[in-house]
Design an enzyme around this catalytic site. Structure first.
Site, PDB file in Angstrom:
ATOM      1  N   GLU A   1      14.520  11.719  -7.948  1.00 11.90           N
ATOM      2  CA  GLU A   1      14.284  12.060  -9.365  1.00 11.90           C
ATOM      3  C   GLU A   1      13.548  10.876  -9.969  1.00 11.90           C
ATOM      4  O   GLU A   1      14.172   9.866 -10.303  1.00 11.90           O
ATOM      5  CB  GLU A   1      15.622  12.264 -10.086  1.00 11.90           C
ATOM      6  CG  GLU A   1      16.380  13.499  -9.675  1.00 11.90           C
ATOM      7  CD  GLU A   1      15.702  14.764 -10.151  1.00 11.90           C
ATOM      8  OE1 GLU A   1      14.813  14.703 -11.018  1.00 11.90           O
ATOM      9  OE2 GLU A   1      16.052  15.830  -9.620  1.00 11.90           O
TER      10      GLU A   1
ATOM     11  N   CYS B   1      13.001  10.058 -18.880  1.00 12.19           N
ATOM     12  CA  CYS B   1      11.980  10.585 -17.972  1.00 12.19           C
ATOM     13  C   CYS B   1      11.353  11.853 -18.536  1.00 12.19           C
ATOM     14  O   CYS B   1      10.277  12.254 -18.111  1.00 12.19           O
ATOM     15  CB  CYS B   1      12.602  10.857 -16.608  1.00 12.19           C
ATOM     16  SG  CYS B   1      14.059  11.908 -16.731  1.00 12.19           S
TER      17      CYS B   1
HETATM   18  P1  NDP Z   1      14.628   1.657 -11.021  1.00 10.05           P
HETATM   19  O1  NDP Z   1      13.773   2.422 -10.094  1.00 10.05           O
HETATM   20  O2  NDP Z   1      14.278   0.254 -11.309  1.00 10.05           O
HETATM   21  O3  NDP Z   1      16.159   1.632 -10.509  1.00 10.05           O
HETATM   22  C1  NDP Z   1      16.916   2.785 -10.225  1.00 10.05           C
HETATM   23  C2  NDP Z   1      18.137   2.385  -9.413  1.00 10.05           C
HETATM   24  O4  NDP Z   1      17.731   1.935  -8.111  1.00 10.05           O
HETATM   25  C3  NDP Z   1      18.924   1.216 -10.014  1.00 10.05           C
HETATM   26  O5  NDP Z   1      20.292   1.374  -9.733  1.00 10.05           O
HETATM   27  C4  NDP Z   1      18.350   0.038  -9.277  1.00 10.05           C
HETATM   28  O6  NDP Z   1      19.189  -1.072  -9.294  1.00 10.05           O
HETATM   29  C5  NDP Z   1      18.216   0.602  -7.880  1.00 10.05           C
HETATM   30  N1  NDP Z   1      17.235  -0.104  -7.059  1.00 10.05           N
HETATM   31  C6  NDP Z   1      16.206  -0.879  -7.454  1.00 10.05           C
HETATM   32  N2  NDP Z   1      15.504  -1.302  -6.381  1.00 10.05           N
HETATM   33  C7  NDP Z   1      16.117  -0.800  -5.291  1.00 10.05           C
HETATM   34  C8  NDP Z   1      15.865  -0.875  -3.884  1.00 10.05           C
HETATM   35  N3  NDP Z   1      14.837  -1.559  -3.391  1.00 10.05           N
HETATM   36  N4  NDP Z   1      16.708  -0.230  -3.056  1.00 10.05           N
HETATM   37  C9  NDP Z   1      17.748   0.481  -3.530  1.00 10.05           C
HETATM   38  N5  NDP Z   1      18.036   0.584  -4.847  1.00 10.05           N
HETATM   39  C10 NDP Z   1      17.225  -0.037  -5.721  1.00 10.05           C
HETATM   40  O7  NDP Z   1      14.682   2.530 -12.334  1.00 10.05           O
HETATM   41  P2  NDP Z   1      15.159   2.129 -13.776  1.00 10.05           P
HETATM   42  O8  NDP Z   1      16.625   1.816 -13.752  1.00 10.05           O
HETATM   43  O9  NDP Z   1      14.232   1.107 -14.338  1.00 10.05           O
HETATM   44  O10 NDP Z   1      14.983   3.514 -14.558  1.00 10.05           O
HETATM   45  C11 NDP Z   1      13.786   3.884 -15.148  1.00 10.05           C
HETATM   46  C12 NDP Z   1      13.011   4.881 -14.308  1.00 10.05           C
HETATM   47  O11 NDP Z   1      13.853   5.972 -13.953  1.00 10.05           O
HETATM   48  C13 NDP Z   1      11.860   5.492 -15.061  1.00 10.05           C
HETATM   49  O12 NDP Z   1      10.701   5.534 -14.258  1.00 10.05           O
HETATM   50  C14 NDP Z   1      12.322   6.908 -15.352  1.00 10.05           C
HETATM   51  O13 NDP Z   1      11.271   7.841 -15.521  1.00 10.05           O
HETATM   52  C15 NDP Z   1      13.158   7.197 -14.163  1.00 10.05           C
HETATM   53  N6  NDP Z   1      14.116   8.262 -14.453  1.00 10.05           N
HETATM   54  C16 NDP Z   1      13.969   9.469 -13.849  1.00 10.05           C
HETATM   55  C17 NDP Z   1      14.810  10.525 -14.170  1.00 10.05           C
HETATM   56  C18 NDP Z   1      14.691  11.851 -13.498  1.00 10.05           C
HETATM   57  O14 NDP Z   1      15.656  12.611 -13.555  1.00 10.05           O
HETATM   58  N7  NDP Z   1      13.581  12.193 -12.864  1.00 10.05           N
HETATM   59  C19 NDP Z   1      15.856  10.372 -15.173  1.00 10.05           C
HETATM   60  C20 NDP Z   1      15.939   9.044 -15.736  1.00 10.05           C
HETATM   61  C21 NDP Z   1      15.093   8.040 -15.372  1.00 10.05           C
HETATM   62  P3  NDP Z   1      18.939  -2.266 -10.351  1.00 10.05           P
HETATM   63  O15 NDP Z   1      18.787  -1.650 -11.698  1.00 10.05           O
HETATM   64  O16 NDP Z   1      20.150  -3.068 -10.231  1.00 10.05           O
HETATM   65  O17 NDP Z   1      17.670  -2.936  -9.913  1.00 10.05           O
END
Ligand code: NDP
Length: 521
Positions: free
Chosen positions: A250, A284
């Site tokens: 997502e 999103c």
């Molecule tokens: P990120 O992609 O930065 O992070 C998402 C999750 O993945 C967090 O828990 C993060 O941990 C973890 N993560 C980060 N890097 C890694 C890795 N290399 N391996 C495994 N896990 C990892 O997203 P954001 O939190 O910044 O959220 C914003 C984004 O989410 C936007 O692009 C938005 O559009 C999208 N989004 C999509 C939705 C949908 O339903 N399609 C709904 C809501 C948001 P940590 O934060 O600790 O780095």
């Protein structure tokens, strides 16, 4: 606390305040320290998944209806302790209490929906076979085992809890790794879960950063639901591929809003303002670009400006506000860069365009007009309170531009002609298209939610998401007494090939049975 200090503290938190072993949660609206959590080591992640697996073994064999009855206790507990959840979510994200409550509302509605539907959706059923009439074919659904969730900071309660519900109803155990930016909301959810009397290890939370997420992917889980950005999604999908973990992605969105010539200007303007500035654009499904037909463009821009000027922004704990704080200082940098690029290329600043000094992290709700696709603001995900508006000559042009994106999560169409709205919706490439409304699509429990193109793959919500939390098993048996062998078994002979060829022609050729009957067998 000033902006710089808050940024420095947030950076410190990200780098490991008190060492890498702890994460601090800061209130983005005030800069206040809310609490901290301990980062799980790789060994702890493995041990957690092992505990979850043991809990799942007993949970997964319960009848579906029994699981649902027990899980409704969780719903009741969430509703009972709603104020506590709203407090944590609102403070941790700097979002209005109304928005935090909507997270809770959607989460409990999803849980209710899954509990209502699961006994039917997950029931074993026979498949009518069109060719193998003598066989009986049954499909059944079996919990996968341990499902992991990697979740973002923008909706730290509803995103994990919606998927937690689907996974648990389907008989799995769940391990959630929340974002390091908002760790306390899921910690609260876990505390409430544990108080329900449900087996504690059915829902586990491991706190941490990217490495913790990677450790979870490599821990032997049976499915992953990732919600986050496109670039992180690539890394996570690659790691899932390497470990052959089925995953749902997502990812980001760049939702267009098409305002047709006959759209109601007042409703469309209100929708643009709510859709773009709800959660300060950190959704999103936010309205990220508007294509306004020239017949209504000027009136729409004027009304959007007026409504935007009335929005209240600030600390949600100090009074009623409309617009959230910005969770991360780097998101303000993104907004500033995109606004500057647009203005340099000829856009008009209708309102806003500045970060707010003072306590907390805020960026003014910003409206840009005279935008075009040469500007990054029309192409990149903004994830902040900025809405660019472009004037178009025809609705066809609007649809073409709406589809000119690498993302395809949600889209919105405004018109008084509902049939036309549905026709335009058909032509827009996106996971969901809403006619004459915005944002609401995430809250429709029955509907599949997810993206196309680089917005990801797989769905959450709806019946398919529930089934997809399971392995499907097909059992094939015979309705008639079996003979010693089957026509297609060994030994092959000169006649075996001829026999099969005759059958193919009899069934499928131009003069075959299928054609003559006008239907398949
Ligand atoms: P990120 O992609 O930065 O992070 C998402 C999750 O993945 C967090 O828990 C993060 O941990 C973890 N993560 C980060 N890097 C890694 C890795 N290399 N391996 C495994 N896990 C990892 O997203 P954001 O939190 O910044 O959220 C914003 C984004 O989410 C936007 O692009 C938005 O559009 C999208 N989004 C999509 C939705 C949908 O339903 N399609 C709904 C809501 C948001 P940590 O934060 O600790 O780095």
């Amino acid at each position: 606390m000033g902006m710089l200090e808050a940024s420095a503290m947030q950076a410190k938190a990200t780098n490991g305040d008190g060492g890498d072993s702890r994460i601090t949660s800061w209130a983005p609206a005030t800069g206040e320290r809310l609490g901290d959590v301990r980062v799980a080591t790789k060994e702890e992640v493995l041990a957690t998944v092992a505990r979850a697996r043991r809990a799942q073994a007993a949970w997964g064999i319960l009848p579906v209806a029994e699981r649902c009855t027990r899980l409704l206790r969780l719903r009741d507990a969430i509703v009972e302790r709603a104020e506590e959840i709203v407090d944590v979510v609102s403070r941790e994200c700097g979002k209005p209490r109304e928005d935090a409550l909507s997270e809770l509302t959607i989460a409990v509605d999803l849980l209710t929906y899954y509990c209502k539907r699961a006994p039917d959706v997950l029931a074993e059923h026979d498949l009518p076979l069109h060719l193998f009439k003598h066989k009986r074919s049954t499909v059944s659904y079996h919990a996968r085992g341990v499902v992991a969730l990697l979740t973002p900071w923008n909706f730290p309660f509803v995103i994990p809890m919606g998927d937690v519900s689907a996974a648990l109803v389907a008989g799995n155990a769940v391990v959630v790794k929340p974002s390091e930016v908002a760790p306390l909301s899921m910690a609260k959810a876990k505390e409430i879960f544990d108080a329900t009397g449900l087996p504690e290890d059915l829902l586990c939370v491991v706190q941490g950063r990217a490495e913790t997420g990677q450790a979870l992917i490599e821990s032997g889980i049976q499915k992953l639901v990732f919600t986050g950005g496109v670039e992180t999604g690539r890394k996570v999908a690659a790691a899932c591929g390497a470990n052959l973990v089925p995953c749902v992605m997502e990812l980001g969105g760049k939702a267009p809003l098409v305002a047709c010539a006959d759209a109601d200007v007042e409703r469309t303007a209100r929708a643009v303002v709510f859709g773009a500035f709800f959660n300060a654009g950190q959704a999103c499904i936010s309205v990220e670009r508007v294509y306004a037909h020239h017949a209504i463009h000027d009136a729409l821009v004027a009304r959007v400006r007026e409504l935007t000027s009335e929005l209240r922004m600030g600390d949600p704990t100090a009074g009623t506000v409309d617009v959230s704080a910005i969770a991360l200082p780097k998101q303000i940098d993104v907004a500033e860069r995109l606004v500057k690029d647009a203005l340099d290329k000829g856009a008009e600043l209708v309102i806003g365009g500045r970060r707010r000094e003072g306590p907390g992290q805020f960026y003014e709700p910003t409206v840009l007009a005279k935008c075009d696709h040469g500007m990054a603001v029309m192409k990149e995900e903004i994830f902040g309170p900025v809405v660019p508006i472009m004037k178009v000559s025809t609705e066809d042009e609007a649809v073409r531009l709406a589809n000119d994106s690498h993302l395809g999560l949600s889209a919105y169409v405004f018109t008084k002609d509902r049939a036309k709205g549905r026709r335009l919706a058909e032509r827009i490439v996106a996971g969901s298209v809403v006619v004459n409304d915005v944002i609401v699509n995430y809250g429709v429990a029955e509907a599949p939610f997810g993206g196309t193109k680089q917005s990801g793959f797989g769905k959450v919500h709806g019946d398919d998401a529930l089934r997809d939390m399971c392995d499907q098993k097909h059992v094939l048996s015979t309705r008639v007494p079996e003979l010693g062998g089957e026509p297609l078994w060994f030994p092959y002979s000169a006649n075996s090939y001829k026999w099969q060829m005759r059958l193919v022609k009899a069934l499928y050729s131009g003069a075959g049975i299928v054609k003559r009957l006008g239907k398949l067998l």
